[in-house]
Design an enzyme around this catalytic site. Structure first.
Site, PDB file in Angstrom:
ATOM      1  N   PHE A 109       1.067  -1.132  -0.106  1.00 39.93           N
ATOM      2  CA  PHE A 109      -0.193   0.039   0.114  1.00 39.93           C
ATOM      3  C   PHE A 109       0.907   1.312  -0.041  1.00 39.93           C
ATOM      4  O   PHE A 109       0.696   2.242  -0.835  1.00 39.93           O
ATOM      5  CB  PHE A 109      -0.797  -0.141   1.326  1.00 39.93           C
ATOM      6  CG  PHE A 109      -1.676   0.991   1.719  1.00 39.93           C
ATOM      7  CD1 PHE A 109      -2.420   1.889   0.883  1.00 39.93           C
ATOM      8  CD2 PHE A 109      -1.552   1.768   2.809  1.00 39.93           C
ATOM      9  CE1 PHE A 109      -2.973   3.131   0.992  1.00 39.93           C
ATOM     10  CE2 PHE A 109      -2.408   2.733   3.256  1.00 39.93           C
ATOM     11  CZ  PHE A 109      -3.063   3.603   2.525  1.00 39.93           C
ATOM     12  N   ASP A 135      12.449 -12.159  -1.306  1.00 41.31           N
ATOM     13  CA  ASP A 135      12.237 -12.056   0.066  1.00 41.31           C
ATOM     14  C   ASP A 135      13.319 -11.344   1.025  1.00 41.31           C
ATOM     15  O   ASP A 135      14.408 -11.910   0.729  1.00 41.31           O
ATOM     16  CB  ASP A 135      12.011 -13.639   0.810  1.00 41.31           C
ATOM     17  CG  ASP A 135      11.707 -13.637   2.124  1.00 41.31           C
ATOM     18  OD1 ASP A 135      11.969 -12.450   2.988  1.00 41.31           O
ATOM     19  OD2 ASP A 135      10.811 -14.378   2.611  1.00 41.31           O
ATOM     20  N   THR A 188       6.749   2.586  12.567  1.00 42.70           N
ATOM     21  CA  THR A 188       5.310   2.847  12.833  1.00 42.70           C
ATOM     22  C   THR A 188       5.268   3.570  14.293  1.00 42.70           C
ATOM     23  O   THR A 188       6.045   3.178  15.242  1.00 42.70           O
ATOM     24  CB  THR A 188       4.683   1.493  12.887  1.00 42.70           C
ATOM     25  OG1 THR A 188       3.457   1.663  13.355  1.00 42.70           O
ATOM     26  CG2 THR A 188       5.212   0.056  13.650  1.00 42.70           C
ATOM     27  N   ASP A 189       4.187   4.285  14.468  1.00 40.72           N
ATOM     28  CA  ASP A 189       3.784   5.103  15.796  1.00 40.72           C
ATOM     29  C   ASP A 189       3.636   3.743  16.722  1.00 40.72           C
ATOM     30  O   ASP A 189       3.636   3.864  18.009  1.00 40.72           O
ATOM     31  CB  ASP A 189       2.698   5.903  15.805  1.00 40.72           C
ATOM     32  CG  ASP A 189       1.403   5.157  15.267  1.00 40.72           C
ATOM     33  OD1 ASP A 189       1.410   4.176  14.806  1.00 40.72           O
ATOM     34  OD2 ASP A 189       0.412   6.008  15.433  1.00 40.72           O
ATOM     35  N   GLU A 190       3.346   2.493  16.296  1.00 41.57           N
ATOM     36  CA  GLU A 190       2.948   1.522  17.412  1.00 41.57           C
ATOM     37  C   GLU A 190       4.235   1.104  18.333  1.00 41.57           C
ATOM     38  O   GLU A 190       3.719   0.447  19.251  1.00 41.57           O
ATOM     39  CB  GLU A 190       2.427   0.234  16.495  1.00 41.57           C
ATOM     40  CG  GLU A 190       1.162   0.579  15.637  1.00 41.57           C
ATOM     41  CD  GLU A 190       0.222  -0.509  15.678  1.00 41.57           C
ATOM     42  OE1 GLU A 190       0.337  -1.539  16.184  1.00 41.57           O
ATOM     43  OE2 GLU A 190      -0.718  -0.326  14.669  1.00 41.57           O
ATOM     44  N   TYR A 243       3.473  -7.799  16.092  1.00 43.98           N
ATOM     45  CA  TYR A 243       3.839  -6.406  15.080  1.00 43.98           C
ATOM     46  C   TYR A 243       4.659  -5.638  15.635  1.00 43.98           C
ATOM     47  O   TYR A 243       5.695  -5.412  15.013  1.00 43.98           O
ATOM     48  CB  TYR A 243       2.272  -6.062  14.541  1.00 43.98           C
ATOM     49  CG  TYR A 243       2.627  -4.855  13.533  1.00 43.98           C
ATOM     50  CD1 TYR A 243       3.296  -5.039  12.297  1.00 43.98           C
ATOM     51  CD2 TYR A 243       2.300  -3.559  13.857  1.00 43.98           C
ATOM     52  CE1 TYR A 243       3.533  -3.872  11.540  1.00 43.98           C
ATOM     53  CE2 TYR A 243       2.517  -2.597  13.235  1.00 43.98           C
ATOM     54  CZ  TYR A 243       3.230  -2.817  11.786  1.00 43.98           C
ATOM     55  OH  TYR A 243       3.488  -1.651  11.131  1.00 43.98           O
ATOM     56  N   SER A 277       7.945  -6.605  16.463  1.00 43.17           N
ATOM     57  CA  SER A 277       8.913  -7.132  15.491  1.00 43.17           C
ATOM     58  C   SER A 277       9.486  -5.845  14.881  1.00 43.17           C
ATOM     59  O   SER A 277      10.441  -5.827  14.265  1.00 43.17           O
ATOM     60  CB  SER A 277       8.296  -8.000  14.516  1.00 43.17           C
ATOM     61  OG  SER A 277       7.033  -7.630  13.908  1.00 43.17           O
ATOM     62  N   LYS A 278       8.771  -4.622  14.667  1.00 44.28           N
ATOM     63  CA  LYS A 278       8.982  -3.537  13.964  1.00 44.28           C
ATOM     64  C   LYS A 278      10.078  -3.021  14.762  1.00 44.28           C
ATOM     65  O   LYS A 278      10.915  -2.367  14.317  1.00 44.28           O
ATOM     66  CB  LYS A 278       7.698  -2.817  13.637  1.00 44.28           C
ATOM     67  CG  LYS A 278       6.886  -3.263  12.695  1.00 44.28           C
ATOM     68  CD  LYS A 278       7.317  -3.003  11.334  1.00 44.28           C
ATOM     69  CE  LYS A 278       7.902  -1.682  10.900  1.00 44.28           C
ATOM     70  NZ  LYS A 278       8.317  -1.711   9.180  1.00 44.28           N
ATOM     71  N   ARG A 309      -7.051   6.783  17.373  1.00 46.13           N
ATOM     72  CA  ARG A 309      -5.960   6.804  16.041  1.00 46.13           C
ATOM     73  C   ARG A 309      -5.599   8.025  15.605  1.00 46.13           C
ATOM     74  O   ARG A 309      -6.552   8.918  15.846  1.00 46.13           O
ATOM     75  CB  ARG A 309      -6.127   5.578  15.299  1.00 46.13           C
ATOM     76  CG  ARG A 309      -6.241   4.231  15.675  1.00 46.13           C
ATOM     77  CD  ARG A 309      -5.172   3.806  16.330  1.00 46.13           C
ATOM     78  NE  ARG A 309      -4.990   2.299  16.835  1.00 46.13           N
ATOM     79  CZ  ARG A 309      -5.254   2.206  18.136  1.00 46.13           C
ATOM     80  NH1 ARG A 309      -5.269   3.190  19.033  1.00 46.13           N
ATOM     81  NH2 ARG A 309      -5.264   0.894  18.854  1.00 46.13           N
TER      82      ARG A 309
END
Ligand code: NAD
Length: 357
Positions: free
Chosen positions: A21, A69, A146-148, A171, A174-175, A235
């Site tokens: 995306f 990959d 990411t902000d996460e 997620y 791992s980021k 969010r």
């Protein structure tokens, strides 16, 4: 010596995850805006990929696609060779890593693919990239994060780049692992890398497992939309065009070793956002179906992007109202793309995911 904007803008960029995306939006913007840049797209074509997103680049002499990959060194080497061939020189001038497993809900079923792509994959890219930095070829590495990684943020604070990392899902963990490896390379080897952290994206071409496209698609089908828990999770939304423009600004004008936040300055709870989508689709509240909340669901993310605005000259262009309207209209006009991606794998995922409360 640090790379100049001109040098980067005339270079060859290895973009990973370019059929996703956000990576595809970045590729389209780069190809349109920078006539001298050459682009290699390394993507494993996971379930979330759609080559249609980069159809406008197909056939361009400045673009090449490599299926592979990022957690496999041989695939990364093949992409480096494609960069060398396309540039007629030694390899990539810049490497921008979008490739990731990106859906939090899927990481709660099984985290292993997330660790492979989002953590191990970054290490493979760093090790390959380091050889090209030493040869004086690779001038900049940009890790899209990411902000996460900040985890839950309490009112009224907005996360800044110096805040600690506090992850909640496989997620985000791992980021965080991926970006910590990047920071370790910066410190240990003076590796010329930048990390960007962005809030929730939305816009055209969004995979219909994420909230906004999922809800638009279901409303267009005359079906109810699944709202997690009480719907009060907040969010901070950003249009994908603004995020890709931010990454471009960081790549061309950022400083090595720095982290930059990007957000849309749009903070909204999920229920209010759902009501906006209902209104666009001309549906009433009976189309809401409350479902069991996601385990460990963070209540609020909010970012402060003052640093990016000040140091990169970047600004968000989209308001939520204009962005949602444009996105809704895009999905109405691209129903055939939706039909194509709604395959068996998608249907079984959806059934497994949403347990009605
Ligand atoms: N979507 C968001 O709201 C958001 C917000 C902040 C940051 N991000 C980050 O931005 C990046 C892109 O997100 P997205 O929403 O475009 O994701 P996406 O899931 O739409 O696309 C990911 C792409 O990466 C590819 N890919 C996955 N694993 C790969 C691997 N091992 N090797 C090569 N290619 C692989 C997939 O085939 C896919 O084309 C991710 O790193 C994500 O963590 C996303």
């Amino acid at each position: 010596m640090a790379a100049t904007e001109q040098e980067l803008a005339r270079g060859t960029w290895l973009v990973t995850g370019g059929c996703g995306f956000i990576g595809s939006e970045f590729l389209r913007q780069a190809h349109r805006a920078l006539p001298d840049v050459r682009l290699v797209n390394l993507d494993s074509l996971s379930y979330a990929a759609s080559p249609d997103r980069v159809a406008e680049l197909e056939g361009s002499p400045r673009y090449r696609f490599v299926k592979g990959d990022i957690s496999r060194p041989a695939d990364v080497d093949a992409a480096m060779t494609a960069c060398a061939q396309l540039s007629g020189a030694g390899g990539p001038t810049a490497l921008i890593n979008f490739a990731a497993e990106s859906h939090v809900d899927r990481s709660l079923f099984t985290g292993m693919p997330f660790v492979m792509a989002n953590t191990l994959g970054v290490q493979v890219l760093l090790e390959a990239g380091r050889k090209f930095v030493e040869k004086g070829v690779l001038k900049r590495f940009l890790q899209v994060s990411t902000d996460e990684v900040y985890g839950d943020v309490h009112e009224p604070h907005r996360s800044v780049e110096t805040d600690p990392i506090h992850t909640s899902s496989p997620y985000s963990a791992s980021k965080a692992g991926g970006e910590l490896l990047v920071q370790a390379f910066v410190r240990s080897f003076k590796f010329p890398a930048i990390v960007t952290r962005c809030s929730n994206n939305y816009g055209p071409w969004h995979w219909p497992e994420k909230m906004i496209p999922l809800f638009i698609m279901r409303l267009l089908q005359g079906k109810k939309v699944p709202v997690y828990g009480d719907g009060m999770q907040k969010r901070d939304w950003i249009h994908v065009e603004d995020h890709a423009a931010g990454i471009m600004a960081a790549l061309l004008r950022g400083q090595d070793g720095e982290i930059y936040n990007f957000d849309g300055e749009i903070e909204i709870d999920n229920l209010s956002l759902t009501r906006k989508l209902l209104s666009l689709a001309q549906r009433d509240e009976s189309f809401i179906e409350y479902v069991k909340d996601r385990p460990g669901h963070d209540r609020r993310y909010a970012l402060d992007s003052a640093k990016a605005q000040r140091e990169l000259g970047w600004r968000q262009k989209w308001t939520l109202e204009a962005g949602l309207r444009q996105t809704f209209d895009w999905f109405v006009a691209h129903k055939s793309w939706l039909d194509k991606v709604l395959n068996e794998e998608y249907q079984s995922y959806y059934k497994q995911q949403y347990e009605v409360r």
